[in-house]
Design an enzyme around this catalytic site. Sequence first.
Site, PDB file in Angstrom:
ATOM      1  N   LYS A 119       7.705   1.133  -4.611  1.00 31.52           N
ATOM      2  CA  LYS A 119       8.651   0.378  -3.801  1.00 31.52           C
ATOM      3  C   LYS A 119       8.591   0.719  -2.317  1.00 31.52           C
ATOM      4  CE  LYS A 119      10.987  -2.129  -6.892  1.00 31.52           C
ATOM      5  NZ  LYS A 119      11.167  -3.586  -6.803  1.00 31.52           N
ATOM      6  N   SER A 142       4.129   2.275 -12.466  1.00 31.05           N
ATOM      7  CA  SER A 142       4.813   1.912 -11.227  1.00 31.05           C
ATOM      8  C   SER A 142       5.736   2.978 -10.669  1.00 31.05           C
ATOM      9  CB  SER A 142       5.606   0.620 -11.430  1.00 31.05           C
ATOM     10  OG  SER A 142       6.590   0.795 -12.434  1.00 31.05           O
TER      11      SER A 142
END
Length: 312
Positions: free
Chosen positions: A49, A298
Amino acid sequence: MNVPDLKAVEAAAERIAGAIRRTPLTDATINGQRIGIKWENRQDGGAFKLRGASNRLLAMTDEERARGVVAFSSGNHARGVAIAARRLGMEAAIVMPADAPSVKIEATRAEGAEIILYDRMRESREEIGARLARERGATLVPSFDDPHVIAGQGTVGLEVLEQAKTTVRRVLVCCGGGGLSGGIALACPDAEIIVVEPEGWDDMARSLEVGTPQTVRDNPPPTICDAIQTFRPADATVAILRNAGARSVQVSEEAVRAAVKWAWDECGEVVEPGGSVALAALLSGVVLPQEGDIAIVSGGNVDPALHARLVA
């Protein structure tokens, strides 16, 4: 609808080059097939992110930065925005669900951000975030419904193309709102994109089927995949993934737990449940592994006690 393209991803890579880590891509064997794993849990802030958040904030004007930002997130985007804002000397207010893992809330607060908690089952984070941004004159930075954010996440795909030892033909990506998978689809136009969601949280699968954003069904089941526990994707991410011919699969909670344990036992990597779903799809056989597959891990922001239980 503002949809980024490959040039936007390439521009993002240049813009954020000094703000992110180039994460490793390593080989592993699953069911006899050699695959590549991209470890975004090694990114600053523990997840991919930071890429999109950095691209969004670095693209702002000085005047916009002076007014600060508002974001909403269950944790990883929250921390990414908080880190990017701190580095630029900006104020950041983050709307986070009250049931988010405490490790994510405290890590975001430690970066200097203001935390506003809400009930994810009863309140709308989008409405709360939009109201705060209006009241404060701040810029709203969504977790996936923003062209700069999508382009920033797509830099993961550019790195994969550079690091892979063979032609990248298939990439498996965890999917909440579709920012990461959409960005990678832009960066890797010649690869098949498989988005992976938790069972019962298949809003992207339903959206790809009809071509417009769809919500999850009523009363979705509990999931440990808080990082990708979204109720509806964005117009832009659905459009990108549908145009790319992406398909979606779902994995069980059991498969996710096994994937977190496998990453620890076989690779020594701490992976959060939502960040493990691409691995879970391959390990469980929901997607039969093929030589050269790329699985994106992720994030790794998981409560230590939960991780200890999962790997025990």
